[in-house]
Each structure stands twice: as structure tokens, then as C-alpha cells.
Design a protein around this motif. Structure first.
Motif, PDB file in Angstrom:
ATOM      1  N   GLY A  39       0.850  -1.188   0.000  1.00  0.00           N
ATOM      2  CA  GLY A  39       0.000   0.000   0.000  1.00  0.00           C
ATOM      3  C   GLY A  39       0.887   1.240   0.000  1.00  0.00           C
ATOM      4  N   ILE A  40       0.345   2.332  -0.513  1.00  0.00           N
ATOM      5  CA  ILE A  40       1.123   3.595  -0.535  1.00  0.00           C
ATOM      6  C   ILE A  40       0.152   4.766  -0.531  1.00  0.00           C
ATOM      7  N   ALA A  41       0.503   5.827   0.177  1.00  0.00           N
ATOM      8  CA  ALA A  41      -0.270   7.071   0.101  1.00  0.00           C
ATOM      9  C   ALA A  41       0.620   8.249   0.480  1.00  0.00           C
ATOM     10  N   LEU A  42       0.538   9.280  -0.352  1.00  0.00           N
ATOM     11  CA  LEU A  42       1.283  10.519  -0.115  1.00  0.00           C
ATOM     12  C   LEU A  42       0.293  11.646   0.129  1.00  0.00           C
ATOM     13  N   PHE A  43       0.711  12.659   0.859  1.00  0.00           N
ATOM     14  CA  PHE A  43      -0.074  13.891   0.906  1.00  0.00           C
ATOM     15  C   PHE A  43      -0.158  14.413  -0.533  1.00  0.00           C
ATOM     16  N   TYR A  87       2.611  16.304  -2.264  1.00  0.00           N
ATOM     17  CA  TYR A  87       3.859  15.616  -2.640  1.00  0.00           C
ATOM     18  C   TYR A  87       3.641  14.590  -3.756  1.00  0.00           C
ATOM     19  N   THR A  88       2.474  14.645  -4.393  1.00  0.00           N
ATOM     20  CA  THR A  88       2.231  13.715  -5.500  1.00  0.00           C
ATOM     21  C   THR A  88       2.722  14.326  -6.811  1.00  0.00           C
ATOM     22  N   GLY A  89       2.932  13.455  -7.804  1.00  0.00           N
ATOM     23  CA  GLY A  89       3.160  13.926  -9.166  1.00  0.00           C
ATOM     24  C   GLY A  89       4.566  14.384  -9.495  1.00  0.00           C
ATOM     25  N   PHE A  90       5.534  14.142  -8.595  1.00  0.00           N
ATOM     26  CA  PHE A  90       6.907  14.510  -9.002  1.00  0.00           C
ATOM     27  C   PHE A  90       7.891  13.345  -8.904  1.00  0.00           C
ATOM     28  N   GLY A  91       7.333  12.133  -8.861  1.00  0.00           N
ATOM     29  CA  GLY A  91       8.208  10.963  -8.930  1.00  0.00           C
ATOM     30  C   GLY A  91       8.509  10.291  -7.611  1.00  0.00           C
ATOM     31  N   LEU A  92       7.973  10.855  -6.509  1.00  0.00           N
ATOM     32  CA  LEU A  92       8.282  10.273  -5.201  1.00  0.00           C
ATOM     33  C   LEU A  92       7.682   8.881  -5.048  1.00  0.00           C
ATOM     34  N   GLY A  93       6.441   8.704  -5.534  1.00  0.00           N
ATOM     35  CA  GLY A  93       5.783   7.398  -5.429  1.00  0.00           C
ATOM     36  C   GLY A  93       6.595   6.322  -6.129  1.00  0.00           C
ATOM     37  N   ARG A  94       7.074   6.653  -7.320  1.00  0.00           N
ATOM     38  CA  ARG A  94       7.892   5.689  -8.069  1.00  0.00           C
ATOM     39  C   ARG A  94       9.165   5.345  -7.298  1.00  0.00           C
ATOM     40  N   MET A  95       9.813   6.373  -6.751  1.00  0.00           N
ATOM     41  CA  MET A  95      11.053   6.134  -5.995  1.00  0.00           C
ATOM     42  C   MET A  95      10.788   5.217  -4.784  1.00  0.00           C
ATOM     43  N   GLY A 113     -10.274   4.314 -11.686  1.00  0.00           N
ATOM     44  CA  GLY A 113     -10.295   5.774 -11.834  1.00  0.00           C
ATOM     45  C   GLY A 113      -9.045   6.433 -11.255  1.00  0.00           C
ATOM     46  N   ASN A 114      -8.275   5.692 -10.492  1.00  0.00           N
ATOM     47  CA  ASN A 114      -7.034   6.243  -9.927  1.00  0.00           C
ATOM     48  C   ASN A 114      -5.935   6.090 -10.988  1.00  0.00           C
ATOM     49  N   GLU A 115      -6.028   6.976 -11.998  1.00  0.00           N
ATOM     50  CA  GLU A 115      -5.178   6.820 -13.181  1.00  0.00           C
ATOM     51  C   GLU A 115      -3.694   6.931 -12.864  1.00  0.00           C
ATOM     52  N   ARG A 116      -3.358   7.856 -11.970  1.00  0.00           N
ATOM     53  CA  ARG A 116      -1.943   8.042 -11.647  1.00  0.00           C
ATOM     54  C   ARG A 116      -1.363   6.773 -11.035  1.00  0.00           C
ATOM     55  N   ALA A 117      -2.107   6.217 -10.078  1.00  0.00           N
ATOM     56  CA  ALA A 117      -1.629   4.997  -9.414  1.00  0.00           C
ATOM     57  C   ALA A 117      -1.553   3.841 -10.414  1.00  0.00           C
ATOM     58  N   CYS A 118      -2.606   3.677 -11.239  1.00  0.00           N
ATOM     59  CA  CYS A 118      -2.618   2.568 -12.213  1.00  0.00           C
ATOM     60  C   CYS A 118      -1.444   2.673 -13.163  1.00  0.00           C
ATOM     61  N   ARG A 119      -1.183   3.880 -13.625  1.00  0.00           N
ATOM     62  CA  ARG A 119      -0.081   4.070 -14.576  1.00  0.00           C
ATOM     63  C   ARG A 119       1.252   3.717 -13.915  1.00  0.00           C
ATOM     64  N   LEU A 120       1.403   4.162 -12.683  1.00  0.00           N
ATOM     65  CA  LEU A 120       2.645   3.860 -11.957  1.00  0.00           C
ATOM     66  C   LEU A 120       2.807   2.352 -11.766  1.00  0.00           C
ATOM     67  N   TYR A 121       1.763   1.699 -11.290  1.00  0.00           N
ATOM     68  CA  TYR A 121       1.856   0.259 -11.026  1.00  0.00           C
ATOM     69  C   TYR A 121       2.161  -0.516 -12.311  1.00  0.00           C
ATOM     70  N   LYS A 122       1.477  -0.153 -13.393  1.00  0.00           N
ATOM     71  CA  LYS A 122       1.707  -0.877 -14.660  1.00  0.00           C
ATOM     72  C   LYS A 122       3.140  -0.676 -15.134  1.00  0.00           C
TER      73      LYS A 122
HETATM   74  C1  LIG Z   1      -0.622   7.058  -6.274  1.00  0.00           C
HETATM   75  C2  LIG Z   1       0.656   7.714  -5.779  1.00  0.00           C
HETATM   76  C3  LIG Z   1       1.337   6.838  -4.763  1.00  0.00           C
HETATM   77  C4  LIG Z   1       1.600   7.902  -6.985  1.00  0.00           C
HETATM   78  O1  LIG Z   1       2.783   8.514  -6.555  1.00  0.00           O
HETATM   79  P1  LIG Z   1       3.276   9.863  -7.270  1.00  0.00           P
HETATM   80  O2  LIG Z   1       4.552  10.271  -6.641  1.00  0.00           O
HETATM   81  O3  LIG Z   1       2.178  10.862  -7.235  1.00  0.00           O
HETATM   82  O4  LIG Z   1       3.483   9.366  -8.742  1.00  0.00           O
HETATM   83  P2  LIG Z   1       4.706   9.679  -9.666  1.00  0.00           P
HETATM   84  O5  LIG Z   1       4.981  11.149  -9.662  1.00  0.00           O
HETATM   85  O6  LIG Z   1       5.800   8.755  -9.313  1.00  0.00           O
HETATM   86  O7  LIG Z   1       4.096   9.370 -11.111  1.00  0.00           O
HETATM   87  C5  LIG Z   1       3.649   8.123 -11.479  1.00  0.00           C
HETATM   88  C6  LIG Z   1       3.175   8.133 -12.914  1.00  0.00           C
HETATM   89  O8  LIG Z   1       1.874   8.720 -13.003  1.00  0.00           O
HETATM   90  C7  LIG Z   1       1.866   9.743 -14.010  1.00  0.00           C
HETATM   91  N1  LIG Z   1       0.930  10.758 -13.570  1.00  0.00           N
HETATM   92  C8  LIG Z   1       1.147  11.809 -12.764  1.00  0.00           C
HETATM   93  N2  LIG Z   1      -0.006  12.485 -12.578  1.00  0.00           N
HETATM   94  C9  LIG Z   1      -0.962  11.827 -13.285  1.00  0.00           C
HETATM   95  C10 LIG Z   1      -2.357  12.014 -13.470  1.00  0.00           C
HETATM   96  N3  LIG Z   1      -3.017  13.023 -12.882  1.00  0.00           N
HETATM   97  N4  LIG Z   1      -3.026  11.128 -14.271  1.00  0.00           N
HETATM   98  C11 LIG Z   1      -2.381  10.089 -14.865  1.00  0.00           C
HETATM   99  N5  LIG Z   1      -1.050   9.861 -14.709  1.00  0.00           N
HETATM  100  C12 LIG Z   1      -0.370  10.721 -13.924  1.00  0.00           C
HETATM  101  C13 LIG Z   1       3.279  10.234 -14.044  1.00  0.00           C
HETATM  102  O9  LIG Z   1       3.534  10.844 -15.289  1.00  0.00           O
HETATM  103  C14 LIG Z   1       4.063   8.964 -13.823  1.00  0.00           C
HETATM  104  O10 LIG Z   1       4.161   8.217 -15.009  1.00  0.00           O
HETATM  105  P3  LIG Z   1       5.467   8.315 -15.903  1.00  0.00           P
HETATM  106  O11 LIG Z   1       6.629   8.118 -14.978  1.00  0.00           O
HETATM  107  O12 LIG Z   1       5.248   7.212 -16.863  1.00  0.00           O
HETATM  108  O13 LIG Z   1       5.445   9.675 -16.496  1.00  0.00           O
HETATM  109  C15 LIG Z   1       0.360   9.113  -5.158  1.00  0.00           C
HETATM  110  O14 LIG Z   1      -0.138   9.970  -6.154  1.00  0.00           O
HETATM  111  C16 LIG Z   1      -0.611   9.051  -3.986  1.00  0.00           C
HETATM  112  O15 LIG Z   1      -0.221   8.747  -2.878  1.00  0.00           O
HETATM  113  N6  LIG Z   1      -1.880   9.385  -4.237  1.00  0.00           N
HETATM  114  C17 LIG Z   1      -2.899   9.465  -3.202  1.00  0.00           C
HETATM  115  C18 LIG Z   1      -3.201   8.137  -2.531  1.00  0.00           C
HETATM  116  C19 LIG Z   1      -3.346   7.005  -3.508  1.00  0.00           C
HETATM  117  O16 LIG Z   1      -4.033   7.110  -4.516  1.00  0.00           O
HETATM  118  N7  LIG Z   1      -2.691   5.904  -3.175  1.00  0.00           N
HETATM  119  C20 LIG Z   1      -2.705   4.695  -3.991  1.00  0.00           C
HETATM  120  C21 LIG Z   1      -3.793   3.808  -3.573  1.00  0.00           C
HETATM  121  S1  LIG Z   1      -3.809   2.301  -4.536  1.00  0.00           S
END
Ligand SMILES: CC(C)(COP(=O)(O)OP(=O)(O)OC[C@H]1O[C@@H](n2cnc3c(N)ncnc32)[C@H](O)[C@@H]1OP(=O)(O)O)[C@@H](O)C(=O)NCCC(=O)NCCS
Length: 181
Positions: free
Chosen positions: A102-106, A109-117, A141-150
Motif C-alpha cells: 500500500g502507498i499514500a502521499l499527501f 507531494y504527488t506527481g513529481f516521482g516520489l511514489g515511483r522512488m 479511476g485512480n489513473e496516476r496509481a494505475c499508470r505507476l503500477y503498470k
Molecule cells: C498514487 C501515488 C502513490 C503515486 O505517486 P506519485 O509520486 O504521485 O506518482 P509519480 O509522480 O511517481 O508518477 C507516477 C506516474 O503517473 C503519471 N501521472 C502523474 N499524474 C498523473 C495524473 N493526474 N493522471 C495520470 N497519470 C499521472 C506520471 O507521469 C508517472 O508516469 P510516468 O513516470 O510514466 O510519467 C500518489 O499519487 C498518492 O499517494 N496518491 C494518493 C493516494 C493514492 O491514490 N494511493 C494509492 C492507492 S492504490
């Protein structure tokens, strides 16, 4: 398990990753209250977070002391930014190759690569511990998380329709993902 302090630089910001200390229980509780209110993609509503400081301490202790669990906190320029964790399944030997994460950021602090690191470090530790399968659940619908995980190699392996019912009457599926080494 414990993660000794590791320092990185990301986007000109200093990142520290390390295990939690027991005296950070209140900080983790406050964080959980905030992050659950910031997104609809976590496990519950903010008003449902009702741990006592003692339970939060137990959570830290159990992750630090267990051989099949790890809690990693992230700090950005000295400020707590969020955490990620894994737990091995504590069922039978048949399940002992499986870890859940599991992972969650404030939000700030999202969207700059910290989650990936963080996940790269977490997955490295999981692999080192001998697990061959990592599992997670993500809300549809959690596109950012799905993209990161994939991009880390996770594949969708199932879905629970309408797993989440929100206070506004809408629903969202849970997507199950798995990574196999
Ligand atoms: C989900 C989460 C852990 C991702 O960590 P993050 O640091 O924000 O993500 P990153 O900056 O490492 O980016 C991950 C990818 O998502 C992409 N991305 C960033 N914002 C995006 C958005 N709004 N929509 C789709 N993709 C997005 C990035 O481009 C990156 O892909 P890339 O490296 O191929 O370009 C973080 O956003 C988070 O904690 N969110 C809130 C809680 C949550 O949703 N937790 C996960 C529960 S399963």
C-alpha cells in the motif's frame, strides 16, 4: 523489518526514506486523517479513521519487528510526505510467497516521482526478502496509481464491481493487480 535511512535527490529536493520511530505514531495518525480526506482512492472516509495512538504505535512496532513486513516513511526537505508498506500474508505455507503493498502521499507531494522512488525501494526489499508475488488493490479511476503500477510491471488480474460505495451514492470498482518475479 527496518529500513536504515537512505538519502536521495529528486527535482532538487532532498528525500529521506526510513522506517518509522515509535514517537511518530501521532504524526502517522494525523497523516491518515488528512490523506483519507484528500482523495476518494483510499480505504475509508476521514471520519472513519479512529485509531488510538497506542494502536498506531503497535502498527509501527509490528512492521519494524516482523520479518515479513516493512513500513517506509518519506520526508521531502525534512517534511513528512507519506508512506508505503508491505505485509506478507500470514496464512499457510502455500501463501508465504505473497506480499501485499500500500502507498499514500499527501497530495502536495504527488506527481513529481516520489511514489515511483518509494515503490522501487519497497519492491527491492520485498524481493530481497524472498517473496515472488506482490499484490495490490487500486480503485478504478485512480489513473496516476494505475499508470505507476503498470510501469513497474503490475498486471490487472481481477476486479470487484462496485466495491466502493461513496456517501454521494456513486460506486467504484476495485482493480486487483499482481506483480510476479
Ligand atoms: C498514487 C501515488 C502513490 C503515486 O505517486 P506519485 O509520486 O504521485 O506518482 P509519480 O509522480 O511517481 O508518477 C507516477 C506516474 O503517473 C503519471 N501521472 C502523474 N499524474 C498523473 C495524473 N493526474 N493522471 C495520470 N497519470 C499521472 C506520471 O507521469 C508517472 O508516469 P510516468 O513516470 O510514466 O510519467 C500518489 O499519487 C498518492 O499517494 N496518491 C494518493 C493516494 C493514492 O491514490 N494511493 C494509492 C492507492 S492504490
Amino acid at each position: 523489518m527496518l529500513l536504515a535511512e537512505q538519502r536521495y535527490t529528486l527535482d532538487d529536493r532532498e528525500i529521506i526514506l526510513r522506517s518509522a520511530r515509535l514517537d511518530e505514531a501521532q504524526m502517522l495518525y494525523d497523516y491518515l486523517k488528512t490523506v483519507t480526506g484528500e482523495t476518494r482512492f483510499l480505504m475509508c472516509e476521514a471520519d472513519e479513521v479512529n485509531y488510538t495512538p497506542l494502536q498506531e504505535e503497535e502498527f509501527i512496532k509490528s512492521h519494524n519487528e516482523a520479518e515479513d513486513a516493512l513500513l517506509i516513511l518519506a520526508f521531502v526537505d525534512g517534511e513528512y510526505a507519506g508512506n508505503c508498506s508491505f505485509e506478507g500474508r500470514d496464512g499457510s505455507r502455500r501463501e508465504s510467497h505473497r506480499a501485499g503493498i500500500g502507498i499514500a502521499l499527501f497530495q502536495k507531494y504527488t506527481g513529481f516521482g516520489l511514489g515511483r522512488m518509494m515503490l522501487n525501494v519497497l519492491l527491492r526489499e520485498i524481493k530481497k526478502s524472498g517473496f515472488s508475488q506482490v499484490e495490490l488493490t487500486v480503485v478504478d479511476g485512480n489513473e496516476r496509481a494505475c499508470r505507476l503500477y503498470k510501469s513497474l510491471g503490475f498486471k490487472e488480474c481481477g476486479r470487484i464491481p462496485n466495491a466502493n460505495r461513496y456517501d454521494d451514492g456513486t460506486y467504484a470498482d476495485d482493480i486487483l493487480m499482481v506483480l510476479q518475479w
